[in-house]
Design an enzyme around this catalytic site. Structure first.
Site, PDB file in Angstrom:
ATOM      1  N   TYR A   1       0.812  -1.212   0.000  1.00  0.00           N
ATOM      2  CA  TYR A   1       0.000   0.000   0.000  1.00  0.00           C
ATOM      3  C   TYR A   1       0.851   1.270   0.000  1.00  0.00           C
ATOM      4  CZ  TYR A   1      -4.023  -2.975   1.130  1.00  0.00           C
ATOM      5  OH  TYR A   1      -5.006  -3.924   1.108  1.00  0.00           O
TER       6      TYR A   1
ATOM      7  N   LYS B   1       3.796 -15.480   2.819  1.00  0.00           N
ATOM      8  CA  LYS B   1       3.774 -16.290   1.598  1.00  0.00           C
ATOM      9  C   LYS B   1       5.229 -16.550   1.196  1.00  0.00           C
ATOM     10  CE  LYS B   1       1.398 -18.358  -1.669  1.00  0.00           C
ATOM     11  NZ  LYS B   1       0.672 -19.609  -1.362  1.00  0.00           N
TER      12      LYS B   1
ATOM     13  N   ASP C   1      -2.800 -18.285   2.305  1.00  0.00           N
ATOM     14  CA  ASP C   1      -3.930 -19.012   1.757  1.00  0.00           C
ATOM     15  C   ASP C   1      -4.423 -20.083   2.738  1.00  0.00           C
ATOM     16  OD1 ASP C   1      -1.458 -20.165   1.343  1.00  0.00           O
ATOM     17  OD2 ASP C   1      -1.901 -20.926  -0.660  1.00  0.00           O
TER      18      ASP C   1
ATOM     19  N   ASP D   1      -5.197  -6.840   5.932  1.00  0.00           N
ATOM     20  CA  ASP D   1      -6.415  -6.192   5.469  1.00  0.00           C
ATOM     21  C   ASP D   1      -7.464  -7.246   5.117  1.00  0.00           C
ATOM     22  OD1 ASP D   1      -8.268  -4.405   4.524  1.00  0.00           O
ATOM     23  OD2 ASP D   1      -7.034  -3.635   2.900  1.00  0.00           O
TER      24      ASP D   1
ATOM     25  N   ASP E   1     -10.801  -8.808   7.800  1.00  0.00           N
ATOM     26  CA  ASP E   1     -12.192  -8.762   7.351  1.00  0.00           C
ATOM     27  C   ASP E   1     -12.823 -10.154   7.390  1.00  0.00           C
ATOM     28  OD1 ASP E   1     -12.135  -6.078   6.995  1.00  0.00           O
ATOM     29  OD2 ASP E   1     -12.285  -6.095   4.817  1.00  0.00           O
TER      30      ASP E   1
END
Length: 357
Positions: free
Chosen positions: A143, A192, A224, A248, A252
């Site tokens: 970001y 990852k 994942d 992020d 959620d």
């Protein structure tokens, strides 16, 4: 009497409605403990664009910097969806986080016993218990990395760069391990590293930091797999530590596991205990001003403010217990209402919490 300066940014949509109730609760609790809160209301997000032509006016950021903490409602809405990226209301969030140096986002996700029916997961999964904390790095990663458009052999292309340095990873890792020491002493670091070089650095630095916290169990999961495990067996998690992008998404997902997004608070912190506190839900402009919004997430955000920025743990517990008591008595706003419970509006829910206090 000790005084604290609280910058208040109601923002857009229901942010105004829920923040009003949280301030009433904060005022009552502060009086009980002999402190005075000085609230200064500011604008950011869509309302600031309408009045000042920009999502984060310099005055707003300056007042926040001069305060002890920031209470934020919600920003954004369809009204501003067609603006350019740098002028969108959400840029106010990025500006506040970066301008205030808020590098650690803490999002608790807890299933209240009386709200188990709201979760989309099967009862046998929820009955194992869900009480986890996502610790997300907030000012680095993709970001905030290099980005742009370019020509790729005559074809238009775009790129966003994921980059972390050792210092950034160490800072957020310490937050996660210190949080775990106050909880069940387990950290799951998410990356990852089988693909990404930035994740390989992330994993090695987290392992190094973990040596300073021998009581805390550390394990690693790919992002994942973490997403799958959150819906398969959320009870296995205590503290989830991860990067800006992964955090992020996962935070959620964790919020939806609880089934009650209107109940979940969050805090964004820096080293000196300064923080910004906000519910994780959006501005819901379709119900703004209609006495329909659930103020409990914002009220619980104010409890986090007392806990982390003001060092008033007993005040935070009072607020949390008051919310729990109201729920135990069967009161619900529309978003968490089920058959057999008592539906109330925003103002009434706020008053019920005040009465418990």
């Amino acid at each position: 009497m000790k005084e604290y300066k609280i910058a208040v940014i109601p923002g857009d949509g229901i942010g105004v409605d829920i923040t009003r109730e949280a301030i009433k609760v904060m005022t009552k609790v502060s009086e009980k403990y002999g402190t005075k809160l000085i609230f200064t209301e500011l604008k950011a997000g869509g309302c600031a664009i309408d009045e000042f032509g920009e999502p984060l006016p310099k005055h707003t950021l300056d007042v926040c910097k001069d305060s002890d903490a920031v209470l934020l409602g919600a920003v954004g809405g369809p009204k501003w969806d067609n603006l350019e990226g740098q002028q969108r209301p959400e840029k106010a969030l990025m500006g506040l986080r970066g301008g205030l140096g808020l590098y650690a986002n803490l999002r608790p996700a807890k299933v209240y016993d009386v709200l188990k029916g709201a979760s989309p997961l099967k009862n046998e999964i929820i009955d194992e218990g869900v009480d986890l904390l996502v610790v997300r790095e907030l000012t680095g990663g993709i970001y905030f990395g290099d980005r742009g458009r370019c020509d790729d052999n005559g074809i238009e292309a775009a790129y966003d760069t994921e980059k972390y340095n050792v210092s950034e990873i160490k800072k957020i890792a310490h937050v996660a391990f210190k949080s775990a020491m106050k909880r069940r002493k387990k950290v799951t670091s998410v990356d990852k590293s089988n693909i990404l070089e930035s994740s390989r650095l992330w994993r090695s630095v987290v392992e190094e930091v973990s040596k300073e916290y021998p009581e805390v169990e550390l394990n690693h999961l790919y992002v994942d797999n973490t997403a799958m495990q959150l819906v398969r067996k959320p009870s296995q998690f205590d503290v989830i530590l991860t990067s800006n992008l992964f955090g992020d998404i996962l935070s959620d997902e964790a919020s939806m596991v609880t089934g009650s997004i209107g109940m979940l608070a969050s805090s964004s912190l820096r080293e000196d205990s300064f923080g910004m506190y906000e519910p994780i839900h959006g501005s819901a402009p379709d119900i703004a001003g209609k006495d329909l919004a659930n103020p409990l997430a914002q009220i619980l955000s104010s409890a986090m403010l007392f806990e982390y920025s003001l060092g008033m743990s007993e005040a935070a517990r009072d607020i949390e217990e008051a919310v729990q008591n109201v729920l135990d008595k069967g009161y619900r706003t529309g978003d968490i209402f089920t058959e057999g419970t008592k539906k109330v509006g925003t103002a009434q829910m706020g008053k019920l919490v005040l009465d418990e206090l």
